[in-house]
Design a protein around this motif. Structure first.
Motif, PDB file in Angstrom:
ATOM      1  N   ALA A   8       0.828  -1.208   0.000  1.00 45.08           N
ATOM      2  CA  ALA A   8       0.000   0.000   0.000  1.00 45.08           C
ATOM      3  C   ALA A   8       0.861   1.256   0.000  1.00 45.08           C
ATOM      4  CB  ALA A   8      -0.925  -0.007   1.222  1.00 45.08           C
ATOM      5  N   ARG A   9       1.888   1.275   0.839  1.00 42.81           N
ATOM      6  CA  ARG A   9       2.741   2.463   0.931  1.00 42.81           C
ATOM      7  C   ARG A   9       3.475   2.717  -0.384  1.00 42.81           C
ATOM      8  NH1 ARG A   9       3.308  -0.887   5.219  1.00 42.81           N
ATOM      9  NH2 ARG A   9       2.747  -0.136   7.300  1.00 42.81           N
ATOM     10  N   THR A  10       4.006   1.642  -0.977  1.00 47.07           N
ATOM     11  CA  THR A  10       4.737   1.784  -2.236  1.00 47.07           C
ATOM     12  C   THR A  10       3.819   2.296  -3.339  1.00 47.07           C
ATOM     13  OG1 THR A  10       6.150  -0.077  -1.582  1.00 47.07           O
ATOM     14  CG2 THR A  10       6.200   0.578  -3.889  1.00 47.07           C
ATOM     15  N   ALA A  11       2.645   1.688  -3.458  1.00 44.43           N
ATOM     16  CA  ALA A  11       1.708   2.071  -4.523  1.00 44.43           C
ATOM     17  C   ALA A  11       1.225   3.507  -4.348  1.00 44.43           C
ATOM     18  CB  ALA A  11       0.521   1.114  -4.534  1.00 44.43           C
TER      19      ALA A  11
ATOM     20  N   ASP B 298       3.104  10.639  -6.779  1.00 41.79           N
ATOM     21  CA  ASP B 298       4.116  11.329  -7.576  1.00 41.79           C
ATOM     22  C   ASP B 298       3.643  11.546  -9.009  1.00 41.79           C
ATOM     23  OD1 ASP B 298       5.860  11.515  -5.485  1.00 41.79           O
ATOM     24  OD2 ASP B 298       6.979   9.704  -5.991  1.00 41.79           O
ATOM     25  N   LEU B 299       2.862  10.592  -9.527  1.00 35.95           N
ATOM     26  CA  LEU B 299       2.421  10.669 -10.922  1.00 35.95           C
ATOM     27  C   LEU B 299       1.195  11.560 -11.108  1.00 35.95           C
ATOM     28  CD1 LEU B 299       2.814   6.911 -11.958  1.00 35.95           C
ATOM     29  CD2 LEU B 299       4.252   8.826 -12.672  1.00 35.95           C
TER      30      LEU B 299
ATOM     31  N   VAL C 218      -4.875   8.426  -5.580  1.00 42.35           N
ATOM     32  CA  VAL C 218      -4.761   7.156  -4.851  1.00 42.35           C
ATOM     33  C   VAL C 218      -6.139   6.682  -4.402  1.00 42.35           C
ATOM     34  CG1 VAL C 218      -3.775   6.030  -2.821  1.00 42.35           C
ATOM     35  CG2 VAL C 218      -2.437   7.736  -4.082  1.00 42.35           C
ATOM     36  N   TYR C 219      -6.912   7.590  -3.824  1.00 44.28           N
ATOM     37  CA  TYR C 219      -8.216   7.230  -3.271  1.00 44.28           C
ATOM     38  C   TYR C 219      -9.284   7.102  -4.363  1.00 44.28           C
ATOM     39  CZ  TYR C 219      -5.891   8.001   1.109  1.00 44.28           C
ATOM     40  OH  TYR C 219      -5.006   7.898   2.150  1.00 44.28           O
TER      41      TYR C 219
END
Length: 401
Positions: free
Chosen positions: A137-140, A146-147, A153-154
């Protein structure tokens, strides 16, 4: 596999915010204290859901319950993604944590559908999805932020959760039979406490769960601190990539499930707890060797997930008709352990450094091993016998009501 994907997707929502806190705080002009409360409220919501929502799986149609929770989770995620005030963001985070406990309802449902001879394997596979969801989760979230910004994300999670709700609605088995027990909501919650009062194995395995997740959280909550400082000075992306290494722990979930099906629960627990204690030796050399860190992370995650799967398999076998209450109650201890480990590790690091954190992790691991060693002969393995005590608990609580 579908259960594993759904579990990983749901539980990941609890951990998305951790690498995004600074960005979110700047976007909404939040004070440092309020930024820290984002994660706190999410975990508080999750802990409340474990006690107040997960037990409903024992008296309600699990298919409808799961789909309803997923749809409400979509609304909570959408609220977070579109929040333009601190109040809406915090309310959305709390609701998101509360509804993410659908993960545990899915675990209990999967266990109920599996034949007893394969239950450990099924629980292990589903738990592997939970492990991967937590660690990645943290990596994704960091990469997506950043993108396309933190809101993406949400929004992406809301879309995926809505898709899963549709798929599960069509795929999950329909149960037209009446629930095995009939309890009012207050009686249902009291019966969870009754289970803990009467079942020694449940209390012991819940305590083991608290200890191993205190260790797990101590590592993952504090590891970024030494890695971001000299001599390593790793970037946030590089630190987040450690989640990929930790995902090896998912392998332990499936292997431990198979060993449980073969009646090797105690041996699996003992070996895993010994590895858990040993993992802190290479972890102590984190500052001087990244290879030592990788070895320590793999050992620790393998051990934690092996014990976790064993715990869930054993406690579910106590009373399958009370499976949601058993797993929900057990996971409350997981939450307590996770919160305690995080606070203790970060505070200890600030006061005494990484060596003190490793000493704490090793001490808790040894305590868990000692608890297992002193109690392993005093609790029978419930997977080797059938019982229907869970129904009697319901009857007793109804009478008390």
């Amino acid at each position: 596999m579908l259960f594993a994907v759904a579990c990983g997707t749901a539980v990941a929502n609890v951990y998305f915010a951790q690498p995004l806190l600074v960005t979110v705080g700047h976007d909404l002009a939040m004070s440092p204290a309020l930024v820290g409360s984002v994660v706190t409220l999410t975990h508080v919501g999750y802990g409340l859901g474990l006690f107040f929502l997960v037990p409903l799986g024992d008296v309600a149609d699990r298919r409808r319950l799961i789909v309803a929770q997923l749809l409400l989770l979509v609304l909570a995620l959408a609220a977070v993604a579109t929040a333009h005030t601190t109040a809406i963001l915090l309310a959305g985070m709390a609701a998101m944590g509360l509804l993410a406990v659908v993960t545990q309802t899915l675990v209990a449902f999967a266990a109920s559908l599996a034949p007893p001879a394969r239950r450990g394997r099924v629980v292990g596979l589903v738990t592997s999805g939970v492990v991967i969801g937590i660690l990645l989760a943290r990596t994704a979230s960091g990469l997506m932020a950043d993108l396309a910004g933190w809101r993406s994300v949400y929004l992406a999670s809301a879309a995926l959760t809505a898709l899963l709700a549709l798929v599960l609605h069509r795929v999950l088995p329909r149960h037209n039979d009446a629930p095995p027990i009939s309890l009012r909501y207050g009686q249902l919650l009291r019966s969870t406490i009754t289970l803990f009062a009467r079942e020694r194995l449940l209390r012991l395995r819940a305590l083991l769960g608290l200890l191993i997740f205190a260790v797990f959280s101590a590592l993952w909550s504090s590891i970024a601190l030494p890695l971001s400082e000299p001599p390593t000075s790793l970037s946030h992306t590089a630190i987040g990539a450690l989640g990929l290494v930790g995902a090896v722990g998912a392998l332990a979930a499936t292997m431990a499930g198979r060993l449980n099906d073969r009646g090797l629960s105690e041996r699996t627990t003992g070996i895993a707890l010994a590895l858990l204690a040993a993992s802190w030796l290479p972890l102590a050399f984190t500052r001087s060797s990244l290879w030592a860190l990788v070895v320590g992370v793999i050992l620790l995650d393998l051990a934690v997930q092996a014990v976790h799967v064993t715990n869930q398999t054993l406690i579910y076998a106590l009373h399958p008709d009370a499976g949601s209450r058993l797993i929900g109650g057990y996971m409350v201890f997981y939450s307590i352990g996770s919160a305690t480990g995080a606070i203790a590790a970060t505070s200890l690091y600030a006061a005494a450094g990484w060596g003190a954190v490793c000493a704490l992790g090793a001490a808790i691991s040894c305590l868990a091993f000692a608890l297992w060693a002193f109690t392993r002969h005093s609790t029978p393995d419930p997977t080797t016998k059938a019982t229907d005590w869970g129904h009697s608990v319901a009857v007793d609580v109804s009478a008390d009501g």
